[in-house]
Write a protein that holds these residues in place. Sequence first.
Motif, mmCIF file in Angstrom:
data_model
loop_
_atom_site.group_PDB
_atom_site.id
_atom_site.type_symbol
_atom_site.label_atom_id
_atom_site.label_comp_id
_atom_site.label_asym_id
_atom_site.label_seq_id
_atom_site.Cartn_x
_atom_site.Cartn_y
_atom_site.Cartn_z
ATOM 1 N N VAL A 11 25.128 29.923 -20.745
ATOM 2 C CA VAL A 11 26.222 30.073 -19.785
ATOM 3 C C VAL A 11 26.445 28.763 -19.038
ATOM 4 O O VAL A 11 27.581 28.323 -18.827
ATOM 5 N N ALA A 12 25.323 28.105 -18.634
ATOM 6 C CA ALA A 12 25.458 26.832 -17.928
ATOM 7 C C ALA A 12 26.124 25.779 -18.810
ATOM 8 O O ALA A 12 26.977 25.012 -18.353
ATOM 9 N N ALA A 13 25.731 25.739 -20.094
ATOM 10 C CA ALA A 13 26.333 24.753 -21.004
ATOM 11 C C ALA A 13 27.826 25.011 -21.185
ATOM 12 O O ALA A 13 28.647 24.096 -21.179
ATOM 13 N N GLU A 14 28.202 26.309 -21.356
ATOM 14 C CA GLU A 14 29.626 26.633 -21.526
ATOM 15 C C GLU A 14 30.418 26.295 -20.273
ATOM 16 O O GLU A 14 31.532 25.763 -20.349
ATOM 17 N N LEU A 15 29.828 26.598 -19.080
ATOM 18 C CA LEU A 15 30.530 26.291 -17.840
ATOM 19 C C LEU A 15 30.717 24.786 -17.689
ATOM 20 O O LEU A 15 31.805 24.305 -17.338
ATOM 21 N N ARG A 16 29.654 24.002 -17.981
ATOM 22 C CA ARG A 16 29.787 22.548 -17.862
ATOM 23 C C ARG A 16 30.818 21.996 -18.836
ATOM 24 O O ARG A 16 31.635 21.148 -18.483
ATOM 25 N N ASN A 17 30.802 22.518 -20.067
ATOM 26 C CA ASN A 17 31.784 22.055 -21.053
ATOM 27 C C ASN A 17 33.205 22.353 -20.610
ATOM 28 O O ASN A 17 34.101 21.515 -20.691
ATOM 29 N N VAL B 189 27.594 18.843 -12.085
ATOM 30 C CA VAL B 189 26.222 19.259 -11.810
ATOM 31 C C VAL B 189 26.258 20.676 -11.241
ATOM 32 O O VAL B 189 27.039 20.970 -10.335
ATOM 33 N N VAL B 190 25.421 21.578 -11.846
ATOM 34 C CA VAL B 190 25.378 22.980 -11.444
ATOM 35 C C VAL B 190 23.918 23.360 -11.224
ATOM 36 O O VAL B 190 23.098 23.197 -12.135
ATOM 37 N N PRO B 191 23.525 23.908 -10.049
ATOM 38 C CA PRO B 191 22.144 24.363 -9.826
ATOM 39 C C PRO B 191 21.836 25.589 -10.692
ATOM 40 O O PRO B 191 22.688 26.466 -10.880
ATOM 41 N N GLU B 192 20.628 25.615 -11.219
ATOM 42 C CA GLU B 192 20.202 26.767 -12.015
ATOM 43 C C GLU B 192 20.180 28.031 -11.162
ATOM 44 O O GLU B 192 20.405 29.134 -11.665
ATOM 45 N N SER C 179 43.420 10.271 -4.102
ATOM 46 C CA SER C 179 43.024 11.361 -3.198
ATOM 47 C C SER C 179 43.437 12.705 -3.761
ATOM 48 O O SER C 179 42.812 13.736 -3.473
ATOM 49 N N GLN C 180 44.502 12.727 -4.589
ATOM 50 C CA GLN C 180 44.887 14.001 -5.222
ATOM 51 C C GLN C 180 43.843 14.461 -6.220
ATOM 52 O O GLN C 180 43.696 15.655 -6.471
ATOM 53 N N LEU C 181 43.095 13.501 -6.830
ATOM 54 C CA LEU C 181 41.995 13.907 -7.697
ATOM 55 C C LEU C 181 40.902 14.591 -6.892
ATOM 56 O O LEU C 181 40.272 15.551 -7.356
ATOM 57 N N ASP C 182 40.641 14.092 -5.635
ATOM 58 C CA ASP C 182 39.669 14.769 -4.777
ATOM 59 C C ASP C 182 40.088 16.209 -4.523
ATOM 60 O O ASP C 182 39.265 17.139 -4.578
ATOM 61 N N ASP C 183 41.387 16.408 -4.259
ATOM 62 C CA ASP C 183 41.871 17.765 -3.997
ATOM 63 C C ASP C 183 41.707 18.642 -5.226
ATOM 64 O O ASP C 183 41.304 19.816 -5.128
ATOM 65 N N PHE C 184 42.015 18.083 -6.424
ATOM 66 C CA PHE C 184 41.877 18.885 -7.651
ATOM 67 C C PHE C 184 40.412 19.262 -7.893
ATOM 68 O O PHE C 184 40.097 20.419 -8.201
ATOM 69 N N LEU C 185 39.497 18.298 -7.730
ATOM 70 C CA LEU C 185 38.076 18.600 -7.948
ATOM 71 C C LEU C 185 37.551 19.584 -6.914
ATOM 72 O O LEU C 185 36.685 20.409 -7.211
ATOM 73 N N HIS C 186 38.072 19.517 -5.676
ATOM 74 C CA HIS C 186 37.631 20.450 -4.634
ATOM 75 C C HIS C 186 38.075 21.880 -4.960
ATOM 76 O O HIS C 186 37.344 22.845 -4.686
ATOM 77 N N ARG C 187 39.291 22.000 -5.508
ATOM 78 C CA ARG C 187 39.789 23.343 -5.879
ATOM 79 C C ARG C 187 39.092 23.891 -7.113
ATOM 80 O O ARG C 187 39.101 25.092 -7.351
ATOM 81 N N LEU C 188 38.510 23.031 -7.932
ATOM 82 C CA LEU C 188 37.873 23.454 -9.188
ATOM 83 C C LEU C 188 36.478 24.003 -8.881
ATOM 84 O O LEU C 188 35.568 23.273 -8.521
ATOM 85 N N LYS C 189 36.308 25.310 -9.001
ATOM 86 C CA LYS C 189 35.039 25.952 -8.686
ATOM 87 C C LYS C 189 34.070 25.822 -9.856
ATOM 88 O O LYS C 189 34.401 26.167 -10.983
ATOM 89 N N VAL C 190 32.856 25.338 -9.574
ATOM 90 C CA VAL C 190 31.808 25.184 -10.581
ATOM 91 C C VAL C 190 30.628 26.038 -10.140
ATOM 92 O O VAL C 190 29.769 25.608 -9.354
ATOM 93 N N GLY C 191 30.589 27.287 -10.637
ATOM 94 C CA GLY C 191 29.542 28.190 -10.195
ATOM 95 C C GLY C 191 29.702 28.489 -8.712
ATOM 96 O O GLY C 191 30.813 28.566 -8.153
ATOM 97 N N ARG C 192 28.565 28.692 -8.011
ATOM 98 C CA ARG C 192 28.585 28.994 -6.587
ATOM 99 C C ARG C 192 28.510 27.732 -5.748
ATOM 100 O O ARG C 192 29.164 27.605 -4.732
ATOM 101 N N SER C 193 27.701 26.764 -6.210
ATOM 102 C CA SER C 193 27.494 25.563 -5.401
ATOM 103 C C SER C 193 27.516 24.292 -6.244
ATOM 104 O O SER C 193 26.973 23.269 -5.854
ATOM 105 N N GLY C 194 28.120 24.362 -7.439
ATOM 106 C CA GLY C 194 28.190 23.186 -8.300
ATOM 107 C C GLY C 194 29.153 22.143 -7.756
ATOM 108 O O GLY C 194 30.032 22.438 -6.941
#
Length: 867
Positions: A51-57, A338-341, A226-241
């Motif tokens: 699941v972690a590998a698929e999420l990172r990909n 980066v995603v915490p296990e 700065s728009q890239l910062d906004d896009f990355l902030h909106r992109l959810k990676v797990g709970r705390s990735g």
Amino acid sequence: MQKLLHPLFRDLSNVPLRVALIVPFVLQITAAVGLTAYFSLRDGQRAVNEVAAELRNEVTNRVHQHLADYLETPQLVTALNASAFRLGELNLRDGKRLEQHFWQQMQLFQSLSPIAFGSEQGEIHAVDRLQDGTLVIRVIDTSTAGKYHTYTINQQGNRQQLIRLDTTFDPRIRPWYREAVQANKPTWTAVYPYFSSRGLAVSATRPIYDGAGTLIGATNATVSLSQLDDFLHRLKVGRSGQTFIIERSGNLVASSTAELPFSLNLEGVADPRRRLSAIASRNQMTRLTAQQLQKYFGSFSSIRQSQQLDFVVEGQRQFVQVMPFTDRYGLDWLIVVVVPEADFMEHIEASRRTTVLLCLGALLVAIVLGVLTSHRITDPILRLCSASQSLANGNFNQTVSLGGVNEFRVLAQAHNQMAAQLRGSFAALEAVKDELELRVTQRTAELQERTLQLGQALDLEALLKRVTDKVRDSLDEAQILETVVQELNQALIAECCNAALYDLEKNVITIHYEAVKPGWPSSQSGALPLETVSDVHQALLEGQILQFCRLAPKFSRPQAAILACPIFDDQGVLGDLWIFRLPNCVFDDLEVRLVQQAANQCAIAIRQARLYQAAQAQVEVLQHLHQLKDDFLSTVSHELRTPISNMKLALHMLKLSPSSERQQQYLEILQAECAREANLINDLLDLQRLEADRYPISLETIVLQDWLTSIIQPFLARMQERGQQFTVDLPLHVLPIQSDRNSLARLLAELLNNACKYTPPQGEIQLRVEQQIDPALPDQTAALRTQFEVSNQAEIPPAALPHIFEKFYRVPHADPWRQGGTGLGLALVQKLVAQIGGELRVDSGQGWTTFEVLLEGHKNSDSSQLR
């Protein structure tokens, strides 16, 4: 499996039955429960990794695609602006039109800020976007007296109100201008803190040149990161990735955290913002991830493909994926996810605890049931074991009585019956013992004899396999025969062994290899007529194998026992094998069969070698033909394309040239190249017809005195112009000849053309005609030989002389007039001379080259008598 368990059972031979039943049972249950728990835990961990590998990909690919789309816009805008100037749709000197054009583009592309054009004279026209989103015009031109003005924009895209004035701005020293000029192609600037916004920016920049290749200026389109910062902030990676983008230098480009990608230095500098390195980030996850990547790869520049890895921070495992991002304009960044296990492990840990508890409960229940069951089974077995021990000690009168399980009762009855049968059997065994000993002795002798025969057969089979492997791997007939002879001579312990090959066309036999003991006469490499050698060979030619004893010496060989075997296959006899032993020796069936099979393998190998040699010869012929075809096609295509290329160039220059004199010159070049192309095609067609014997020949009477004048006339002006001296030696009373007028004229013209082409100024060219008549024959049948000689004062190098009649061949560096040609003239001459039944000779030496054409006929003969 039995081999693995046998030592274990042997070590347990003294263990009590109760222990032997309980312990394996408990071990099996424990192993089953343990494996169940282990695989359950392992599958849970594998699910987390997958699941972690698929999420990172998925996250990495989404960021990569967004970057590609987002950063394509500024390069597209600069390309559109450069194309508009190149096509004349945009005048870079019309500042108002340029500003309106940039204003329209800024309204279409909301991500850009600004779009600008800077000239070599220091002028600039730009439309910028302020932090509140309003658009302004920034300009330096003659209307601003060289100062940097900033204006608001009205609804029509025109300047409205001056809101700022700067006297120190020069676009030519800005990074986007310098890097475009230095790169001389579309490129990106380095990432920098943009002076009119709060974040970083990067500019797509492109130099612009006029039609003469002179630099006019450069255009750029800047995009805020700065728009890239906004896009990355909106992109959810797990709970705390987290996700961030860095350059190869390690500097942050954008991050999903609220951290600014630069640090502030307030010590009196003009721009207090300084780029922030990822390994110096204030965010712990970003900083530790960057440090781990640098430690793992050595440097960020070593990351060349998308890779996944993990590391541990404060006892917590972190999943990381890094992917390079590049484009064709030189951009080279790294995308890091980066995603915490711990984001995935909450439900896995609960399932793991439940599984362990269930497995422990099942283990305890199984152990209790196993102990009770083993007690019920071991008591009857122990009693039966005691009775069996008494029976083994010779007490055949003891009986056993067991209750309970039905199988135990049956086992007790069987034990009692066995004791009774043993009492009767021991008496019979004593009688049979003597008879068995006799049979064993006889059988042992037979087995020894069979073992000896089998060993001999295996040795011969191994020999045959060795011979087969060696000869099948060889394609050399001599090596094949040598291998077979040496192996047979050594295995059969022969006095002599030889191999001969038959040449049935010449009816001879040749001994190619022979192995002999010292003192035995040799006849290797001897060749004898097949009919005089021996009557045995007639049988060998019929495929028969013979064993005989020669009593009288022959061919210096003593008396011997001989085995002769033909080497043959389904296509006939190839040769034979002869093995010689002392007269008192014989060849048994195994040895005969060995020699016969060795001969068969030898025949197969020889046939294979001959087929390979024939195939190799055919392959070489085909390769040669293929190379000739490729050379011909390559030369023809080159020769056909050269005039066409010159004609295209002349047509192009004809369109561009304003001078009538130049136009006339290009027309003459075009006419010459057209004529050259036509001559080449005509020469190729004539040569093809000559080679296919489809060139028309019409014999007629030619009066040389009148006819030669028409052949020579076209060359006189050229010779005079080049200062060449031309002489003609034609006898006054030369007789008419019978030949094809067109073919003869064509070949003489080609020879004269070659003479003009290769003769230097003041050189001599000679044409001589001679006739010879055989006076011994009557007038009507007298042989008439006419010889045409064309000589010029030029020498062909000896290395080039054998190639002058090849198609498209031209003697290197021998054309002083740079006249050129198709390279087919002498090839046509050779074919034409052969077509009209003549003979062509060439001689070159002492500064002169002479071509002789000899025609033979009959005096006053008609056409049918001519060749």
